[in-house]
Design an enzyme around this catalytic site. Structure first.
Site, PDB file in Angstrom:
ATOM      1  N   GLY A  10      57.371  49.687 106.624  1.00 47.29           N
ATOM      2  CA  GLY A  10      57.545  48.581 105.670  1.00 47.29           C
ATOM      3  C   GLY A  10      56.716  47.374 106.037  1.00 47.29           C
ATOM      4  O   GLY A  10      57.204  46.241 106.035  1.00 47.29           O
ATOM      5  N   ALA A  11      55.425  47.634 106.318  1.00 45.62           N
ATOM      6  CA  ALA A  11      54.578  46.548 106.833  1.00 45.62           C
ATOM      7  C   ALA A  11      53.750  45.876 105.741  1.00 45.62           C
ATOM      8  O   ALA A  11      52.909  45.035 106.039  1.00 45.62           O
ATOM      9  CB  ALA A  11      53.656  47.097 107.916  1.00 45.62           C
ATOM     10  N   ARG A  13      54.719  43.828 103.324  1.00 42.64           N
ATOM     11  CA  ARG A  13      55.172  42.502 102.866  1.00 42.64           C
ATOM     12  C   ARG A  13      56.149  41.918 103.883  1.00 42.64           C
ATOM     13  O   ARG A  13      56.601  42.606 104.797  1.00 42.64           O
ATOM     14  CB  ARG A  13      55.933  42.624 101.530  1.00 42.64           C
ATOM     15  CG  ARG A  13      55.189  43.237 100.420  1.00 42.64           C
ATOM     16  CD  ARG A  13      56.014  43.271  99.142  1.00 42.64           C
ATOM     17  NE  ARG A  13      56.947  44.374  99.070  1.00 42.64           N
ATOM     18  CZ  ARG A  13      58.268  44.253  98.956  1.00 42.64           C
ATOM     19  NH1 ARG A  13      58.817  43.064  98.902  1.00 42.64           N
ATOM     20  NH2 ARG A  13      59.042  45.317  98.872  1.00 42.64           N
ATOM     21  N   ASN A  89      61.318  48.698 110.466  1.00 39.49           N
ATOM     22  CA  ASN A  89      61.529  47.473 109.702  1.00 39.49           C
ATOM     23  C   ASN A  89      61.920  47.749 108.237  1.00 39.49           C
ATOM     24  O   ASN A  89      62.673  46.980 107.642  1.00 39.49           O
ATOM     25  CB  ASN A  89      60.232  46.644 109.763  1.00 39.49           C
ATOM     26  CG  ASN A  89      60.227  45.495 108.785  1.00 39.49           C
ATOM     27  OD1 ASN A  89      60.881  44.479 108.980  1.00 39.49           O
ATOM     28  ND2 ASN A  89      59.489  45.662 107.670  1.00 39.49           N
ATOM     29  N   SER A 141      70.361  43.046 110.974  1.00 39.84           N
ATOM     30  CA  SER A 141      70.655  41.845 110.177  1.00 39.84           C
ATOM     31  C   SER A 141      71.910  41.197 110.743  1.00 39.84           C
ATOM     32  O   SER A 141      72.779  41.903 111.271  1.00 39.84           O
ATOM     33  CB  SER A 141      70.922  42.251 108.727  1.00 39.84           C
ATOM     34  OG  SER A 141      71.534  41.182 108.032  1.00 39.84           O
ATOM     35  N   TYR A 155      74.586  47.741 102.421  1.00 41.64           N
ATOM     36  CA  TYR A 155      73.556  47.185 103.321  1.00 41.64           C
ATOM     37  C   TYR A 155      74.199  46.744 104.634  1.00 41.64           C
ATOM     38  O   TYR A 155      73.722  47.098 105.719  1.00 41.64           O
ATOM     39  CB  TYR A 155      72.877  46.012 102.623  1.00 41.64           C
ATOM     40  CG  TYR A 155      71.855  45.265 103.454  1.00 41.64           C
ATOM     41  CD1 TYR A 155      70.542  45.715 103.561  1.00 41.64           C
ATOM     42  CD2 TYR A 155      72.199  44.083 104.124  1.00 41.64           C
ATOM     43  CE1 TYR A 155      69.596  45.007 104.319  1.00 41.64           C
ATOM     44  CE2 TYR A 155      71.266  43.381 104.878  1.00 41.64           C
ATOM     45  CZ  TYR A 155      69.964  43.847 104.973  1.00 41.64           C
ATOM     46  OH  TYR A 155      69.038  43.148 105.717  1.00 41.64           O
ATOM     47  N   LYS A 159      73.505  48.327 108.406  1.00 38.60           N
ATOM     48  CA  LYS A 159      72.972  47.558 109.540  1.00 38.60           C
ATOM     49  C   LYS A 159      73.936  47.609 110.735  1.00 38.60           C
ATOM     50  O   LYS A 159      73.500  47.605 111.884  1.00 38.60           O
ATOM     51  CB  LYS A 159      72.679  46.119 109.118  1.00 38.60           C
ATOM     52  CG  LYS A 159      71.558  46.003 108.081  1.00 38.60           C
ATOM     53  CD  LYS A 159      70.205  46.474 108.607  1.00 38.60           C
ATOM     54  CE  LYS A 159      69.075  46.207 107.637  1.00 38.60           C
ATOM     55  NZ  LYS A 159      67.764  46.602 108.161  1.00 38.60           N
ATOM     56  N   ILE A 187      66.025  34.915 105.952  1.00 41.74           N
ATOM     57  CA  ILE A 187      64.572  34.786 106.134  1.00 41.74           C
ATOM     58  C   ILE A 187      63.951  34.758 104.735  1.00 41.74           C
ATOM     59  O   ILE A 187      64.352  35.530 103.851  1.00 41.74           O
ATOM     60  CB  ILE A 187      63.991  35.977 106.948  1.00 41.74           C
ATOM     61  CG1 ILE A 187      64.737  36.174 108.287  1.00 41.74           C
ATOM     62  CG2 ILE A 187      62.487  35.785 107.171  1.00 41.74           C
ATOM     63  CD1 ILE A 187      64.581  35.082 109.324  1.00 41.74           C
TER      64      ILE A 187
END
Ligand code: NAP
Length: 246
Positions: A10-11, A13, A89, A141, A155, A159, A187
């Site tokens: 997932g690089a 964005r 990620n 997270s 979600y 996590k 974030i």
């Protein structure tokens, strides 16, 4: 010493992109995974090539699908002899009211946020053990620890499970591979673009001891430390990075 190689999922964005830039600036060779954002990933490869003297490639793979992970691993080892660093990620966060949520939503979230991480880490972690060196960083997270929302129940659960997976992987791959997780708070990325309106940003910033929403580079700096020699005695930990939220 030859350059170390990092695979980041997932690089294309957000936080993954910031981690890619940070690791490139520290001289790591990179394999950047993306799923839908082909153009963004290819642009990032060009930017990194122009700015830094490292080898960098991108590869499309849906990390929720084992056969696509297999292709990603095959491609990576066609370009590099080893993967020294794995940053898990990629993740999704489906935002829906509790009563609209289905088991299918849970499955979709877990397929990527947990099962994909397990499958990829199992393959790469075992190769790292054979190589007697490696670092795995999972992006968790603070929702896994102290910020729960029924609108992101799957979600949050994925996590929390990722935290336990992190500790188990650290045990499994000891003593050669350090496996840690970072648990960011708010974030400023696409993941929150609908949720974090200016009003909400203002409100949340007041709750945060640092009085600001985090930036992707805040997380990237921590990941950079965790994959460096300087953190070699940190293992099996979940490190919260949220500016101070209680
Ligand atoms: P984002 O801006 O939504 O970016 C998500 C990234 O994951 C994109 O590069 C996307 O790639 C990739 N991705 C999505 N589905 C994928 C799939 N099936 N296979 C492979 N890649 C996939 O999210 P972010 O905020 O940067 O989040 C990055 C990590 O930080 C996640 O693990 C997230 O849970 C965690 N986190 C974020 C926050 C926050 O406030 N932003 C807080 C705590 C934790 P494509 O666009 O190419 O599909």
């Amino acid at each position: 010493m030859s350059r170390l190689t990092a695979l980041i999922t997932g690089a294309s964005r957000g936080i993954g992109k910031a981690i890619a830039m940070e690791l490139a600036s520290n001289g790591y060779n990179l394999l950047l995974n993306y799923n839908k954002s082909k153009e963004k990933a290819e642009n990032l490869v060009e930017v990194i090539k122009q700015k830094y003297n490292v080898e960098v490639f991108s590869f499309k793979a849906d990390i929720s699908k084992q056969e696509e992970i297999d292709q990603l691993v095959k491609f990576t080892f066609s370009k590099f002899d080893t993967i020294d660093i794995l940053v898990n990620n990629a993740a999704i966060c489906i935002d829906k009211e509790f009563n609209d949520r289905s088991v299918e939503d849970f499955k979709m979230t877990f397929n990527l946020n947990l099962f994909g991480v397990f499958y990829l880490s199992k393959i790469i972690g075992n190769k790292m053990v054979s190589n007697k060196f490696g670092k795995i960083v999972n992006i968790s997270s603070n929702n896994s620890i102290n910020g729960f929302f029924p609108t992101t129940i799957d979600y949050d659960a994925s996590k929390s499970a990722l935290n336990i997976l992190t500790k188990n992987l650290a045990i499994q791959f000891a003593p050669y591979v350090n496996v840690n997780a970072v648990a960011p708070g708010w974030i400023d990325t696409d993941m929150n673009k609908d949720l974090l309106t200016n009003d909400i940003k203002e409100l949340e910033s007041q709750r945060i001891l640092k009085h600001r929403i985090g930036e992707p580079c805040d997380v990237a700096n921590l990941v950079s430390f965790l994959v460096s020699e300087k953190s070699s005695y940190i293992n099996g930990q979940i490190i919260v990075i949220d500016g101070g939220m209680f």
